[in-house]
Scaffold this active site. Structure first.
Site, PDB file in Angstrom:
ATOM      1  CB  CYS A 191      31.080   3.800  33.873  1.00  0.00           C
ATOM      2  SG  CYS A 191      29.514   4.678  34.088  1.00  0.00           S
ATOM      3  CD  GLU A 193      28.367  15.559  27.146  1.00  0.00           C
ATOM      4  OE1 GLU A 193      28.090  16.278  28.126  1.00  0.00           O
ATOM      5  OE2 GLU A 193      29.537  15.294  26.818  1.00  0.00           O
TER       6      GLU A 193
END
Length: 292
Positions: free
Chosen positions: A202, A187
């Site tokens: 990823c 985030e």
């Protein structure tokens, strides 16, 4: 979630502050307060290694009652939830002037609006702030025996925050710590203008459920890592060393510090779930050192 793509000029201007802030939103933790404080320190240190070159600071923890946020009992899982929008407004008022971003972390479940069942977190990328819950990272959350479930007919009144007194806090397991690190860096990565990755395995890949999130690796792929390096300007090998140090930190040093203060209990960092990531970091360092 909409991801704002910053131009390099705007991004570097934003990074002049050189600081990220984390704050804990808590219920009445009671006996587990010391462990959650230690957990926040682990998250801070990991975040500082991951975003190598930036300073990460902990703000004082705040009780749910201090945020004045709305809350409810989930009609399906019967656990307490707090409203993300109210928490973001609270964080906006608390965001230091020198902050690149501020992140609120809680072990209490979240919801964004009445029509939603729950949300893991919510962020305002343009204002550099977000709030995330790790309540559902407890291995027992979806079981009927989950200790955070309330009596089905309990309907607390709004602003009666006494319902949070002694409310359940999950134990800090290795899997919870791993999942927390992934969510936090994912985030905050968005706050740097990095979109969901569609190239390689990823941590910036999107996910729709916990199993999918668990399959993501802990670190950026080479493409996203290069984007972050461009923004911050770190040495990649030094960043890998910092991550490796966090995973392999000498716990005896922490024990000595803890024993010096009889009032401060010591908790060993549970990094068993990080073993695969540790091997990956070691391999990356080997390759980089050969190329030097």
């Amino acid at each position: 979630m909409k991801v704002i793509q910053y131009t390099p000029e705007k991004l570097h201007t934003a990074l002049v502050s050189n600081s990220q802030y984390l704050t804990k939103v808590y219920s009445s933790f009671g006996e587990v307060a010391a462990q959650t404080d230690q957990y926040m320190e682990w998250l801070r240190d990991y975040c500082q290694a991951f975003f190598y070159g930036l300073s990460v600071k902990l703000l004082p923890a705040v009780a749910v009652s201090e945020t004045k946020c709305s809350f409810r009992v989930n009609s399906n899982s019967y656990n307490l939830q707090i409203l993300t929008g109210d928490l973001l407004q609270f964080l906006k008022k608390r965001k230091p002037k020198d902050a690149f971003c501020i992140v609120g972390i809680t072990m209490i479940d979240l919801y964004p609006k009445d029509s939603w069942n729950f949300v893991f977190g919510q962020a305002s990328l343009t204002e550099g702030m977000g709030v995330f819950s790790f309540a559902r990272y407890d291995d027992n959350f979806y079981k009927r025996s989950y200790a955070g479930r309330l009596k089905k007919h309990l309907q607390p009144r709004q602003k009666d925050y006494s319902v949070f007194d002694g409310y359940y806090t999950p134990p800090i397991t290795s899997s919870l710590l791993l999942r927390s690190c992934k969510t936090m860096t994912h985030e905050i990565g968005h706050m740097f203008g990095i979109s969901h990755c569609q190239w390689l395995s990823c941590v910036m890949q999107g996910s729709n459920h916990l199993d999918e999130s668990d399959r993501r690796p802990l670190d950026f792929c080479p493409i996203c890592l290069r984007k972050l390096q461009f923004a911050i300007g770190f040495n990649i090998a030094e960043r890998y060393k910092a991550l490796l140090h966090w995973m392999d930190e000498d716990q005896t040093q922490t024990s000595v510090k803890a024993s010096a203060s009889h009032t401060t209990p010591h908790f060993t960092k549970p990094t068993e779930a990080f073993n695969a990531s540790k091997l990956w970091v070691c391999r990356c360092l080997e390759i980089l050192e050969k190329d030097q």
